[in-house]
Motif scaffolding. Structure first.
Motif, short mmCIF file in Angstrom:
data_model
loop_
_atom_site.label_atom_id
_atom_site.label_comp_id
_atom_site.label_asym_id
_atom_site.label_seq_id
_atom_site.Cartn_x
_atom_site.Cartn_y
_atom_site.Cartn_z
N HIS A 1 4.54 3.00 2.40
CA HIS A 1 5.84 3.37 1.81
C HIS A 1 6.74 4.11 2.80
N ARG B 1 0.83 -1.19 0.00
CA ARG B 1 0.00 0.00 0.00
C ARG B 1 0.88 1.26 0.00
N ARG B 2 0.39 2.31 -0.62
CA ARG B 2 1.12 3.59 -0.61
C ARG B 2 1.27 4.11 0.81
N THR B 3 0.28 3.80 1.66
CA THR B 3 0.35 4.28 3.04
C THR B 3 1.49 3.62 3.82
#
Length: 771
Positions: free
Chosen positions: A543, A539-541
């Motif tokens: 990164h 998920r981008r969250t």
């Protein structure tokens, strides 16, 4: 009667013209040999007999070369009176002389007013000397210098010093001779010229250890000038190489001839007496000159300067190899040092010391006259680019004959202060190379009791000149590399090998060392990232979490990362094994893509075999509970002993421990947020508590304290829910506590005290604020 007068007049004109011709020819010879002061005087005398552009222009040029810029300007003005003859080069020389004494604008006005030229000529080949002042970088050798010319100081293995002077002692037969130019590079033209110049013959003198000065007995066949000593020890015997100018009148039938210097050598005894004098086999005084020999004992090379055919112009520097055969030396053919050393003008005074080659030149870009240059010896045959040694060594006058006999014993010769342009010998004052070191902790507080050790790499230790208030000052020797060691108990040690005085003429190297506290125990930094259902894509969250791990791994390249990936219980075991493997691979790929080597990442996958929350097949669980099982756990284990054993060079441990601190804060979550109406733990709180659970599992000596300053009853409810959850996940209740405060300031103060305590005792407690 008129006819007699006419004949006498014609005869006088002829005699005057012939006398001027002789003077000009001698002046040209002196100019070619860089005897600029003598040449200028002769050109002036020729001008007095008959004013010509040639005499005036050459007088101006020679005065400029001799750094007599006021006289140069005066004679250039006389040359410009011959309007049809001056050249652009004369304009440039005129401006160069003006620039050297700060009169360029005045001279430009003079050119414009007299319509000499309307072109803009820029000075070339001239380095402006700094006018910042400061201490004189050289020391006048009063125990050697005299009112005459003194130059080229050489030393033997016993510490005796040899130098050249025309101080006017009597020859052995008691006859007094007239003065000549100081540098022994003279072309003689007829007996009357010797009488006219009015200088004493050059001789080599020896100063013994007690300071007594005596002339070296160099009596040889027809020796007049004796100069340029270079003493070398070969097979236990001291030999001196030197240059001479001999009287060859009886050997040459023609009266129109030029005598140029030659090289000789011979053994010298302990009293400095020359036992014999052998000619260098390449001598040819009627064709070319040989001057300024230097015998390099380390390489068995004899360097010298010569204007023999085949060079780049003027005097070039050559070398021959030598070996001893009986009392004689056998020499190879001369080899030119090439265009990196030699120029179209003149090079002389070769010298080699510790891998560097030194020489004087008026052809490379300099400050005026002869300047001293250095070049690194790249191989036996190749030298690096010539580098001007700067205004700490060179001046606007002639500077030459660089000699070095240790880090602090360096001599040069120069006419920078001598009267009438005569030379003196100077010692370069030790360059003030210093190291200023400060020692502080990570917060900038001075550490006064830090033991700081400085020593040359593979060499002696260096005493500190000053040690006070965490500041250390030391003198550095030239061309050395150094290491600092700071080993204060309880702090990471410092090993700094970057300190070097190589290439540093003077100045202060400044270092500030920030010492970081060593953690009292090993630390495991932990993180968890979560996945969507049936997905391995990060998920981008998440990164930011992985980027923080990357930062620490780059800062500390010995750390390795353990990755363990998991799934929830939905789908088959085989499918979940493949999915967890794919999740582990996605973490590995992300880290590698950020520059972390693959071999530093250990990946494992367990499918649904290690559920974080007990939600097996068939059990009814919420989506939040299944989410906790879809995860990858990341663990960085920081072993203090490994840090200390494997890092010997200075690292920025403060930045490292600060980064670890930030990761710990993120791993601890720092805050646990609840909404006022919440009566149960939600997804975000559960993920935070799972991260805390993993951190506590990996750091079994650390305790956890919940703090809060909200409504006391609400705080008790939320803190109790959090403690109960962690206890249910296997964390001992003895490691968990909660404390309520009346205001937020007390919470922040307690958190700060805990953090500061961790710097002294290591991480023993983490605090989570419930809000």
């Amino acid at each position: 009667m008129k006819r007699v007068v006419l004949i006498i007049s014609i005869l006088l004109v002829a005699l005057t013209a012939n006398a001027q011709y002789s003077l000009l020819r001698y002046a040209d010879q002196q100019k070619t040999q860089m005897n600029y002061k003598v040449a200028a005087e002769v050109y002036e005398k020729a001008y007095e007999k008959r004013p010509t552009y040639t005499s005036a222009q050459n007088a101006a040029f020679c005065h400029s070369k001799n750094n007599e810029y006021d006289l140069s300007i005066e004679w250039y003005k006389k040359a410009f009176a011959f309007s049809g003859e001056y050249t652009d080069e004369d304009i440039t020389g005129f401006l160069d002389a003006a620039l050297a004494i700060g009169q360029r604008e005045e001279i430009l006005d003079y050119l414009s007013e007299n319509r000499i030229t309307d072109k803009e000529h820029k000075p070339v080949n001239y380095k402006p000397v700094s006018k910042t002042g400061g201490e004189d970088p050289v020391k006048y050798l009063g125990d050697i210098n005299s009112v005459a010319a003194d130059f080229i100081l050489d030393k033997d293995a016993n510490g005796n010093r040899y130098f050249v002077s025309d101080r006017g002692e009597k020859l052995d037969d008691g006859a007094r001779v007239k003065k000549l130019r100081f540098d022994a590079k003279n072309k003689m033209y007829g007996e009357e010229i010797y009488e006219w110049t009015g200088r004493d013959y050059l001789k080599i003198y020896r100063q013994d250890a007690e300071g007594n000065i005596h002339a070296v007995n160099t009596k040889g066949s027809g020796f007049m000038h004796v100069s340029d000593p270079s003493v070398v020890t070969v097979e236990g015997v001291d030999y001196m190489f030197f240059s001479v100018t001999r009287d060859l009148k009886d050997e040459v039938k023609s009266r129109d001839f030029e005598i140029q210097p030659e090289l000789y050598y011979g053994a010298i005894n302990k009293d400095g007496r020359l036992l014999f004098a052998q000619p260098f086999p390449r001598n040819s005084p009627l064709k070319y000159g040989l001057i300024t020999p230097f015998a390099d004992q380390e390489t068995s090379r004899l360097y010298f300067a010569s204007n023999m055919e085949g060079g780049y112009g003027g005097y070039d520097i050559y070398y021959v190899t030598y070996y001893k055969e009986g009392d004689r030396f056998i020499f190879s053919a001369p080899a030119n040092l090439g265009e990196r050393i030699n120029s179209k003008s003149n090079e002389r005074d070769p010298f080699a010391y510790k891998g560097k080659f030194y020489f004087a030149s008026d052809g490379h870009s300099g400050y005026g006259g002869l300047d001293i240059f250095s070049a690194r010896s790249l191989t036996g045959e190749v030298f690096g680019q010539a580098v001007n040694m700067g205004e700490k060594v060179n001046s606007v006058s002639d500077d030459f004959a660089y000699r070095q006999y240790g880090d602090e014993e360096i001599y040069i010769s120069s006419n920078r202060k001598g009267e009438e342009g005569l030379d003196d010998i100077y010692q370069l004052l030790p360059a003030r190379r210093k190291l200023l070191a400060k020692v502080m902790d990570c917060d900038g507080n001075v550490l006064e009791n830090a033991p700081v050790v400085l020593h040359q790499i593979d060499g002696d230790s260096v005493e500190w000149k000053r040690k006070e208030e965490g500041t250390f000052l030391a003198d550095l020797s030239a061309e050395q590399n150094y290491e600092i060691k700071i080993d204060l108990e309880g702090y990471f040690p410092v090993y700094d090998k970057s300190i070097s005085s190589v290439g540093l003429d003077s100045g202060t190297i400044k270092r500030t060392y920030y010492l970081a506290k060593i953690p009292a125990a090993d630390i495991a930094i932990t993180e968890i990232i979560y996945y969507d259902l049936d997905r391995s894509l990060i998920r981008r969250t998440e990164h930011d979490i992985l980027d923080d791990v990357v930062e620490v791994m780059k800062m500390y390249p010995r750390l390795s990362l353990d990755v363990s990936s998991h799934t929830d219980s939905r789908a088959t075991d085989r499918y979940n094994q493949r999915l967890s493997k794919s999740r582990a691979k996605s973490v590995e790929d992300y880290m590698v893509g950020k520059g972390i080597p693959k071999e530093r990442i250990n990946v494992n996958w367990f499918g649904e075999g290690r559920l974080a929350v007990d939600c097996p097949d068939g059990k009814d669980c919420s989506e939040d509970q299944h989410q906790l099982n879809r995860r990858s756990e990341l663990v960085l284990k920081v072993a203090v002993d490994d840090w200390l054993a494997n890092h010997k060079e200075y690292k920025d441990y403060c930045s490292l421990t600060s980064s670890l601190d930030e990761l710990l804060k993120k791993a601890e979550a720092d805050k646990l947020d609840f909404e006022p109406e919440e009566d149960a733990l939600g997804g975000e709180q559960l993920m935070t508590l799972e991260r805390l659970k993993l951190f506590l599992q990996m750091n079994p000596k650390v305790v956890l304290r919940f703090l809060g300053a909200s409504d006391q009853a609400v705080f008790e409810k939320w803190a109790s829910m959090s403690v109960d959850y962690l206890t249910g996940r296997g964390i001992s209740s003895k490691r968990l506590s909660k404390e309520w405060f009346e205001n937020v300031e007390e919470v922040q103060g307690t958190k700060h005290q805990s953090r500061m305590a961790s710097f002294d005792t290591g991480l023993q407690e983490i605090i989570i604020e419930i809000k």
